[in-house]
Design an enzyme around this catalytic site. Structure first.
Site, PDB file in Angstrom:
ATOM      1  CE1 TYR A  51     -26.815 -23.884  43.035  1.00  0.00           C
ATOM      2  CE2 TYR A  51     -26.575 -25.307  44.945  1.00  0.00           C
ATOM      3  CZ  TYR A  51     -27.372 -24.728  43.969  1.00  0.00           C
ATOM      4  OH  TYR A  51     -28.710 -24.996  43.934  1.00  0.00           O
ATOM      5  CE  LYS A 106     -27.552 -21.505  11.917  1.00  0.00           C
ATOM      6  NZ  LYS A 106     -28.942 -21.308  11.550  1.00  0.00           N
TER       7      LYS A 106
END
Length: 776
Positions: A51, A106
């Site tokens: 970060y 899915k």
């Protein structure tokens, strides 16, 4: 009365399956997916790179060249599965949030079959304009978009507009997935029946997304438009029809006298069903041409069942959308692999050429000989190209390496790819490695067990010494549901059932046999037999009676005398307390020294660690025999020759301490005693598992790849290593597998999870098959 009982039984079965499905989604962490880090985040330095401030650098690079997002972010392996919930499975318009379990599922399939990451996005938006605006705005995040469960006709317009607006592949799987798999099956069915597609007549039931896409792809394969009659709820779609028409149906209006589905099926060679149960009658089937091809793909109930068809036609070829009948038209054979090829070529779209490439790759694969592991995954069924095997099975690993390269090639050839793959053969090999061994390993064991149980006609009896243990009972629940292992719990029946009630497992009580050793009919006989066997080792009859009251001793005697096939000790007692009963009762082959092997299953590889449980400071002879026994186990499980590394803090004589010399002598002894084994050492662990490091530092090494088996110099290092990796390294530890036992007898570690217990049971059950023994 009998019908009422049958109805009650069916309702009870349905209720039980419903509850199992709900429990599956709710247990532990709710849902089916999670997000994990792919980079280390253990130190403050890691975080400064992940970060602020380090993350600024890739941001600035991407700002200069947006294509670098594929290099510095997950974009190139990230697909959005997006739905508004207007046409969820066969459930209809149930809303976006209600469709979320489907979208998570899915995503799971994308990951399982093609290692593609997914964010599922459920949108409260039912208009075409709104969906296009929302989805197109997400383009910076994703490498591709899978539209899902959006009702027709809106789905057509949404997909069309998104393809025009976006520079990443957009694919509505409900349309194209079904069409691709059905087309592959149709090509092979036409070949089997000796037809010419240009002369084939097709009747279609349904005019929604899947039916229209199937028809369009059939036209691309050569079917004349005038040879297809599409029917909807108002009957045949013919030129001049006004009722229930729209611009999408207009495209399929033909000159025909047919007005109903029944009319359309008279003399038809092929029936394609993307509609609802019961729309096809046996009379309609009778009216079809000789050797009819019937794809009844409505889910969960087909337009007509195979048994109904075969009752009136013995020349028909059938396919459905269900897994319990031959020729399942399953979309999972398509979308993971199509997206994999599209992502890896950074394609701007998934075009017709890529769809056709997938069709022909699937059709061609069905004609190849089916590998043993695929047969084992389906109970040992022998698949051969023909009426009952038109398309490959979803668990065939070759689908990834056949369909994906074909799609990638079509993307490059048709000009939609932005990244070129020079060597498609190397690409196929890389795809194999991408999926890794970890997920496949446990599945291969379960498949092998299923085949063994199917062939023998009986489940494997596994006796658990600690019948009231919470984790054991939770594992037993899973074993009962999988129905390959018959669990036997030792302990007081009342105490076991009380614990099952506390855990919410009361409905499994009738499925699990419990035995109180003291009250079993063989107790006195076991006391007599054991005292006789051990009388010269200080075991009196009274001592034997006391020992036989302990479940570990009694369970071991059950295995030794044929009342069970394998015994599982632990996980409450210390390993040292569990080990003696197994050794005293069952013992090792030829009275060899025992060893405890852990199978460490990582994301991308499987390693065997030995010895992690028994020998504290093995000598060179024991190390040699541990290596030989582990190699034999590896061959049985992995079906290939292993590469074996003997570990030390020394690299090839760099240290002359006595312990390093023991390992060095063990290597030489193993090479002499077992010349066919591929053995190297002594070496440090980083060299053993990193082939690049090995080649750089020790190019003389005889290992042709990274090690498969790690032989540890003593118990301290082995035990510490496997436990650290299991806790911190995302490794699945299966073991310790005791070798070389006369019958399967294993000990569950005190820290074992329910999954690890189940895995150990599967492996122990497999080892009860004499063909799987560690020494032939």
């Amino acid at each position: 009365m009998s019908n009422q009982r049958n109805d009650r039984t069916e309702r009870n079965d349905a209720d039980e399956k419903k509850q199992q499905a709900l429990d599956y989604h709710a247990d532990g962490r709710p849902g089916k997916i999670e997000v994990i880090s792919t980079k280390p985040t253990l130190t403050s330095l890691d975080l400064t790179k992940a970060y602020s401030p380090g993350v600024a650098w890739p941001c600035l690079e991407i700002a200069k060249d947006p294509e670098l997002a594929y290099k510095y972010t997950a974009k190139g392996n990230l697909v959005a599965v997006i739905s508004n919930g207007t046409a969820v499975l066969g459930l209809g318009n149930i809303g976006a949030v209600a469709g979320k379990p489907v979208m998570e599922g899915k995503g799971l399939l994308f990951k399982r079959f093609a290692d593609i990451d997914v964010f599922d996005i459920e949108v409260n938006e039912n208009t075409v304009e709104g969906m296009v605006k929302i989805v197109s705005a997400l383009e910076p995040t994703f490498g591709g978009v899978n539209l899902e469960d959006i009702k027709a006709p809106e789905c057509f317009e949404i997909e069309t507009q998104l393809i025009e607006k976006m520079q990443i592949p957009v694919f509505h799987d409900d349309q194209h997935g079904t069409a691709i798999i059905a087309s592959a099956a149709l090509l092979n069915a036409i070949e089997i029946t000796g037809r010419d597609i240009k002369k084939t007549k097709v009747a279609v039931s349904g005019a929604g997304a899947a039916a229209i896409s199937c028809a369009k792809l059939f036209f691309e394969l050569g079917l004349p438009r005038e040879n297809l009659i599409m029917c909807d709820s108002n009957g045949a779609i013919y030129k001049g029809r006004k009722e229930g028409m729209n611009k999408y149906k207009d495209e399929f209006a033909v000159e025909t006298k047919a007005r109903t589905l029944g009319d359309a099926m008279v003399g038809a060679d092929v029936f394609i069903g993307c509609s609802a149960r019961g729309l096809v009658t046996q009379q309609m089937v009778k009216d079809m041409a000789p050797n009819p091809i019937i794809f009844a793909m409505a889910n969960p109930d087909p337009e007509i069942y195979p048994a109904e068809v075969h009752a009136v036609r013995d020349d028909a070829i059938m396919a459905t959308g269900r897994s319990d009948f031959p020729n399942q038209v399953n979309n999972v054979l398509g979308f993971p692999f199509i997206f994999r090829g599209a992502l890896d070529t950074r394609s701007k779209k998934i075009n017709v050429e890529m769809k056709l490439a997938a069709v022909h790759a699937l059709a061609g694969l069905a004609k190849e000989e089916v590998p043993e592991e695929v047969k084992m995954a389906y109970g040992g069924e022998d698949f051969k190209f023909g009426k009952n095997y038109l398309i490959p099975k979803p668990f065939d690993p070759r689908v990834l390496t056949r369909v994906t390269p074909a799609v990638a090639k079509a993307a490059m050839d048709s000009g939609v790819a932005r990244f070129n793959i020079d060597d498609l053969h190397a690409y196929a090999r890389a795809l194999e490695g991408r999926m890794g061994n970890s997920a496949q390993f446990m599945k291969s064991l379960r498949d092998r067990l299923a085949t063994y149980v199917a062939k023998s006609g009986k489940k494997v009896r596994v006796v658990f010494a600690e019948g009231t243990n919470t984790r054991i009972l939770q594992a037993v629940k899973q074993l009962v549901e999988e129905d390959k292992i018959e669990p036997i719990l030792l302990g007081r029946k009342k105490a076991i059932h009380k614990k099952m009630d506390m855990l919410g497992l009361e409905k499994y009580k009738d499925d699990v046999r419990t035995i109180n050793p003291r009250k079993h009919e063989e107790f006195e006989n076991y006391v007599r037999l054991y005292s006789k066997e051990r009388q010269r080792s200080g075991v009196s009859v009274y001592h034997a009676e006391e020992l036989m009251s302990h479940q570990n001793y009694f369970g071991s005697m059950m295995v030794k005398h044929g009342l069970a096939d394998a015994v599982i000790a632990g996980p409450t007692l210390n390993y040292a307390d569990c080990f003696p009963p197994l050794m005293h009762v069952i013992g090792t082959k030829e009275k060899a020294s025992a060893a405890g092997i852990f199978v460490m299953s990582f994301k991308n590889r499987v390693l065997f660690f030995a010895d992690c449980a028994v020998q504290i400071e093995p000598n060179e002879d024991q190390l040699c025999e541990i290596a030989a026994g582990t190699a034999e186990l590896f061959r049985k499980l992995m079906k290939r020759e292993p590469r074996i590394a003997f570990l030390s803090f020394s690299n090839f004589g760099s240290n002359d301490s006595e312990r390093a010399k023991v390992v060095k002598r063990a290597v030489q002894l193993t090479k002499t005693r077992y010349p066919n084994l591929l053995v190297e050492g002594e070496m440090q662990a980083d060299v053993a598992v990193n082939k690049g490091l090995m080649d750089k530092l020790f190019s003389f090494s005889t290992l042709d790849g990274p090690s498969d088996i790690l032989i540890f110099p003593e118990l301290n290092s082995a035990n510490i290593s496997y436990k650290l990796l299991a806790q911190l390294g995302n490794a699945n530890a299966i073991g310790p597998i005791l070798l070389p036992m006369n019958q399967p007898a294993n000990i569950i570690p005190r820290t074992a999870t329910v999954t690890e217990i189940v895995n150990m049971c599967v492996l122990s059950a497999l080892l009860s098959d004499k063909k799987m023994s560690t020494k032939e």
